[in-house]
Design a protein around this motif. Structure first.
Motif, short mmCIF file in Angstrom:
data_model
loop_
_atom_site.label_atom_id
_atom_site.label_comp_id
_atom_site.label_asym_id
_atom_site.label_seq_id
_atom_site.Cartn_x
_atom_site.Cartn_y
_atom_site.Cartn_z
N PRO A 188 3.60 -0.54 -13.87
CA PRO A 188 5.03 -0.16 -13.96
C PRO A 188 5.77 -0.94 -15.04
CG PRO A 188 4.62 -1.51 -12.03
CD PRO A 188 3.28 -1.19 -12.61
N SER B 241 1.46 4.27 -12.74
CA SER B 241 1.76 3.71 -11.43
C SER B 241 1.07 2.35 -11.24
CB SER B 241 1.34 4.69 -10.34
OG SER B 241 -0.04 4.90 -10.43
N GLU C 142 6.60 1.39 -20.29
CA GLU C 142 7.36 2.64 -20.25
C GLU C 142 7.27 3.28 -21.62
OE1 GLU C 142 9.74 5.25 -18.37
OE2 GLU C 142 10.36 3.30 -17.62
N VAL D 71 18.84 2.95 -14.76
CA VAL D 71 18.23 3.74 -13.70
C VAL D 71 17.70 2.82 -12.62
CG1 VAL D 71 17.54 5.66 -15.17
CG2 VAL D 71 16.02 3.71 -14.90
N GLN D 72 17.64 3.36 -11.41
CA GLN D 72 17.01 2.62 -10.34
C GLN D 72 15.57 3.09 -10.27
OE1 GLN D 72 19.09 2.74 -6.66
NE2 GLN D 72 17.44 1.71 -5.56
N VAL D 73 14.66 2.14 -10.26
CA VAL D 73 13.25 2.52 -10.21
C VAL D 73 12.63 1.89 -8.98
CG1 VAL D 73 12.99 2.77 -12.70
CG2 VAL D 73 12.64 0.55 -11.64
N ASP D 74 11.56 2.49 -8.52
CA ASP D 74 10.88 1.86 -7.39
C ASP D 74 9.86 0.87 -7.94
OD1 ASP D 74 8.70 3.25 -8.26
OD2 ASP D 74 8.73 4.73 -6.65
N ARG E 130 16.39 -0.63 -14.16
CA ARG E 130 15.84 -0.71 -15.48
C ARG E 130 16.92 -0.24 -16.44
NH1 ARG E 130 9.74 1.34 -16.05
NH2 ARG E 130 9.01 -0.67 -15.28
N ASP F 104 19.62 7.98 -11.58
CA ASP F 104 20.41 7.39 -12.65
C ASP F 104 21.61 6.66 -12.07
OD1 ASP F 104 19.95 8.54 -15.72
OD2 ASP F 104 18.92 9.62 -14.12
N GLY G 141 7.71 1.73 -10.82
CA GLY G 141 8.32 2.08 -12.09
C GLY G 141 8.82 3.51 -12.14
N ARG G 142 8.74 4.22 -11.01
CA ARG G 142 9.23 5.60 -11.02
C ARG G 142 10.75 5.60 -10.91
NH1 ARG G 142 4.78 7.54 -6.89
NH2 ARG G 142 5.90 5.93 -5.76
N ILE G 143 11.35 6.47 -11.68
CA ILE G 143 12.81 6.52 -11.67
C ILE G 143 13.29 7.23 -10.42
CG2 ILE G 143 14.83 7.49 -12.83
CD1 ILE G 143 13.34 7.04 -15.47
#
Lengths: 615, 365
Positions: free
Chosen positions: A147, A144, A150, A216-219, A53, A227, A222-224
């Motif tokens: 996602p 959750s 934001e 950022v990499q998110v799952d 993201r 970075d 949408g959780r970060i």
């Protein structure tokens, strides 16, 4: 080199090479097969979770200060709702989710999405600014499940004093598709907020910071996870304006509900101290994206609150034009200070009777008395002798008919008539009678308040510093109007007019209401008819009431070594002496009270003043 | 120059040449998709330019009789060595290694050129030996020819490129002939030396080797690159995600996608089937090169072709092995597919050498 080579042994060994090549490739095939086919589900699952993201980090714009460092335009951070469209699976479900918990309608949401149609799919869309605590809580609790949305803190503009100096500060808004095509906005992208009006627009490049971003990499929820990259935003450069908010506020309060404009500048260096226009608007309305309804209201308001009347509107100068006529007459030697004219209340010229405003007439008047009492007859006769060409020539010499080159966009040129203009615009020749009307500032002559103020400044000082709003910017800048930056008039002629303007205020003239006991104000009133006299005669009393004239007062102070030039116009304000002059007086009074011990740059020169006293 | 007049059309290995050209164009396609910003085609266009330069160099190298080239091999070798020394003083540092010469806007890596001059000198030396097996003293000379540029390149900070000289030497030595006892001896010594050399490796190099065997060791650091590359390839599946759809690569998970990891983006987008076709093309080229060696007219020709085949084989095997996660990450390009001017031109020049040998395979015309 040997004559005969037996290479059969070498050729045989090439087979080893061939075999090992094939074996290694088989290993590669096998590993490829294992990754793409045997473990496909595993890697696809990992790839699903591998989402990046890019969270935009909007750079705050530079602050805007007044000349004393007071913050006029600031930034505040608020919670904004962003939608990542590339991660959205069901638009309707997302919209329903947002409508359930947010104070927003489907119509607005769809409008926003439509407006973002030209963005890259990976660029998030701001759907709502300045979320409330309840809204933030609602979104966080369900993130959750959604996602694709934001919450991000982003800066937005806040205009600390609301509508105060709104036309100078201007406003910001999302860059328009048309602007995106312009070279000036080359480095901007769709969705960026740019200055759209006022100094926000003129100095947009300076005020604009450099946006940062956080990758950022998110799952998949949408959780970060972590970075990948962080580039901090850099705030834009601050601006310091030449405005004095105290004077500005006084001018705006005195205009109150009236429609009109006030401009004041430092006669010595061209720094604009007051630029007030009424009615005004609240630029904060634009800082959170303005809705269509609010926008339409502003546009459809018959008083045009979005227009900066000091520079964007041109008015008939009325009797204030007489000082320009007087200068032209003196410069051309048609009159001198002693020349007299007898005013009998009217004069017949070219088979038409031209009236003075005083029916019984002013009797025998000198130039000083003619200006002091604003005698029309004197200027009718002067106009007849000067002729259109000379009047137009001196008008242009004093900067009328061209923009003054202030650092704002959309400045009007006003109008200085000529025979050619008349032929082209109206398809008629110039009638001699029109010159007579022109001589008292009626007819086809239009000036913006800032143009008229500059003309007064030239008469007051003999010089024409470039008018500007950005502090420390008196040298560089716009070239518009450059050719009249060095007008040359005989000092004694200017002095004659200055004396007359002083008597307007101080010796029982039309501008008495601008008089101050301790500050030598000089000026000229004007009352410009909005409609022609012939139309006026056909109207009833009550209709006339609602069509009152535009009231002008232009002046400077002090009489010797002028420091400040002021121009005031109150639309439908009756006579200049009764409504515009008192307003100008307050500006002069406050300026004097505040700056009497300071030089042009606002630096304390009290010590110098003390020394002079001792001597 | 015998053979050029008649041979250019009749004795030209079209299959080899076309195979290489197709791979190069597939590389251009990958680079087009891997361009960092959509709309920025400068890498793609520059790569096309390098391919055309490469084809020109290939044809030029082919036109000079390889015997003439071999006779002057030492001169070429010396020149490239001078360049490698010069670079230590005048080189430009890119990505941490000082291995570039820059003229105007063009960068050039003399270490790539050195691969060719070493092949040529090794072939020239081995070609004049009329023996079926090498002796220990031969190895001394072969080792010094190879080690000298290797050391210079290692000093430049490009260990990966330096190491590529060893397998090339190995391929040529195997064909030139090694006694089984000697080969066994080398193997035993290597196996003993390997654990010792471990202590001489830099920490990051140890890391790279470790994570190859256990990617879970460091999911975000060194292992990250090859792990992301595997995820990209694996998620491509049997038929791939379609051109331009390789999100793993496009979104920046896979590093260096237009250079060292170009195979990852291609595999993600064209899948197992497409990747196998690419690998088959490489294998086809290698088989052609071995065939050229087999039909070569003399020992020098055999060894030149062998060297070229080894060069390409080891680059492909190690690079693809790395993207597939079975070889530690070493920064070497995939011949013909990776973006990079020096490497592309060098591979085309190497193919030019092989085509040269093929053209002049008959003693009498």
């Amino acid at each position: 080199m040997p004559i005969f080579q037996d290479n059969r042994e070498l050729v045989r060994r090439l087979n080893w090479l061939r075999i090992s090549f094939v074996l290694v490739f088989v290993c590669l095939f096998a590993q490829l097969w294992s990754l793409t086919v045997l473990d496909f589900d595993y890697y696809q699952n990992l790839a699903e979770r591998n989402r990046v993201r890019i969270l935009p980090q909007i750079a705050p714009r530079g602050l805007i200060h007044d000349r004393e460092g007071r913050v006029l335009v600031d930034n505040v951070y608020g919670f904004n709702l962003l939608l990542f469209r590339d991660e959205m699976s069901d638009l309707d479900a997302t919209l329903q989710f947002l409508m359930d918990g947010l104070d927003i309608t489907e119509e607005v949401l769809r409008e926003r999405l439509k407006a973002a149609g030209s963005y890259s799919i990976y660029q998030p869309v701001v759907l709502k600014e300045n979320l409330s605590m309840e809204e933030t809580a609602y979104l966080l609790a369900r993130q959750s499940e959604h996602p694709e949305v934001e919450i991000l803190t982003q800066p937005r503009r806040i205009y600390r004093y609301g509508s105060l100096a709104a036309h100078v500060a201007g406003y910001v808004g999302e860059i328009s598709p048309a602007q995106l095509q312009e070279p000036e906005f080359r480095q901007y992208k769709a969705g960026d907020i740019v200055g759209q009006f006022g100094v926000e627009r003129t100095y947009n490049q300076t005020l604009t910071g450099r946006d940062g971003r956080r990758r950022v990499q998110v799952d998949s929820r949408g959780r970060i996870l972590h970075d990948l990259e962080q580039i901090d935003p850099i705030r834009g450069e601050d601006l310091t304006l030449t405005l004095d908010l105290d004077l500005q506020a006084t001018a705006e309060n005195l205009l109150g509900e009236d429609t009109g404009a006030v401009i004041a500048f430092d006669a010595r260096n061209g720094e604009i101290l007051v630029m007030a226009s009424r009615p005004a608007f609240d630029p904060n309305q634009f800082a959170i994206r303005i809705s269509r309804k609010e926008w339409d209201q502003l546009l459809e308001n018959p008083d045009h609150p979005l227009q900066n009347r000091t520079v964007q509107n041109a008015f008939s100068p009325g009797s204030t034009f007489k000082i320009i006529m007087a200068l032209a007459g003196l410069e051309r030697g048609i009159i001198d200070a002693e020349t007299t004219v007898t005013c009998k209340g009217s004069v017949d010229l070219y088979g038409h009777r031209f009236h003075c405003w005083k029916e019984e007439g002013h009797g025998e008047v000198t130039l000083l008395e003619a200006i002091q009492h604003s005698c029309n007859t004197y200027f009718y006769l002067l106009g007849q002798k000067l002729g259109l060409q000379e009047i137009a020539h001196f008008s242009r010499q004093l900067g009328l008919g061209v923009p003054v080159g202030i650092d704002l966009l959309g400045e009007a040129s006003g109008l200085v008539p000529s025979e050619e203009w008349k032929r082209q615009a109206r398809g008629e020749p110039w009638y001699p009678g029109e010159t007579i009307s022109l001589a008292i500032g009626q007819g086809p002559i239009l000036v913006t308040p800032i143009q008229l103020a500059r003309a007064v400044g030239i008469i007051a000082t003999g010089r024409s510093p470039r008018l500007h709003l950005l502090k420390g910017d008196s040298q560089q800048g716009s070239t518009a109007g450059r050719e009249l930056l060095s007008p040359v008039f005989a000092p004694e002629n200017l002095q004659t007019i200055r004396d007359a303007m002083w008597s307007v205020v101080n010796e029982g003239g039309t501008g008495q209401a601008a008089r101050l006991a301790n500050y030598q104000v000089a000026g000229k009133t004007g009352t410009a008819q909005i409609i022609s006299l012939s139309t006026r005669e056909q109207l009833s009393e009550s209709e006339l009431e609602s069509l009152e004239d535009n009231a002008w007062f232009v002046g400077f102070a002090p009489r010797d070594d002028p420091e400040i030039v002021v121009a005031v116009i109150v639309q439908r304000g009756g006579s200049g002496g009764s409504s515009a002059a008192p307003l100008a007086r307050e500006i002069f009074r406050l300026y004097h009270a505040k700056y009497k011990n300071r030089g042009p740059a606002g630096v304390e020169v009290a010590s110098q003043a003390n020394q002079e006293k001792k001597l | 120059m015998r053979g050029w007049e008649r041979g250019i059309l009749t004795q030209f290995d079209y299959a080899l040449f076309l195979g290489a050209l197709i791979l190069a164009l597939l590389g251009a396609l990958g680079i087009y998709n891997a361009s960092p910003d959509s709309g920025d085609y400068s890498f793609f266009l520059r790569h096309l330019l390098w391919i055309s330069v490469g084809v020109g160099v290939c044809l030029f190298v082919m036109s000079l009789d390889y015997h003439f080239l071999a006779d002057h091999a030492f001169l070429f070798y010396a020149s490239s060595t001078v360049l490698l020394i010069g670079i230590l003083f005048f080189g430009t540092e890119i990505n941490g290694s000082r291995s570039w010469l820059t003229f105007g806007g063009l960068s050039f890596q003399p270490s790539e050129l050195a691969k060719l001059t070493v092949i040529l000198l090794l072939a020239q030396y081995l070609g004049q030996l009329n023996e079926n097996y090498l002796e220990g003293r031969h190895f001394l000379i072969l080792a010094s020819i190879t080690l000298f540029p290797m050391i210079l390149i290692t000093i430049q900070g490009d260990l990966g490129t330096a190491l590529m000289f060893l397998p090339i030497l190995m391929g040529m030595v195997v064909v030139a002939g090694v006694k089984k006892q000697l080969l066994a001896g080398v193997l035993v010594v290597s196996l003993c030396v390997a654990p010792v050399s471990w202590f001489f490796l830099q920490d990051y190099q140890k890391q790279r080797i470790l994570v190859t065997f256990d990617p879970g060791l460091d999911p975000q650091g060194i292992g990250y690159q090859s792990r992301q590359s595997q995820i990209a390839i694996g998620s491509g599946g049997l038929f791939g995600k379609g051109l331009g759809q390789g999100l793993q690569s496009q979104l920046g998970f896979v590093p260096e996608i237009h250079t060292d990891f170009i195979f990852a983006i291609l595999a993600e987008e064209i899948g197992f089937v497409g990747s196998i076709l690419i690998l088959m093309l490489y294998l086809f080229i290698l088989m052609r090169l071995i065939h050229i060696a087999e039909t070569a007219r003399d020992r020098v020709g055999i060894l030149i072709s062998t060297g070229v085949a080894s060069l390409i084989f080891f680059h492909v095997a190690i690079n693809v092995g790395m993207t597939l996660g079975i070889v530690p990450p070493i920064g070497i390009p995939l011949p013909l597919l990776s973006y990079g001017g020096s490497a592309t031109v060098t591979v085309f020049a190497a193919l030019g050498l092989a085509l040269n040998v093929y053209q002049r395979r008959f003693v009498y015309f």
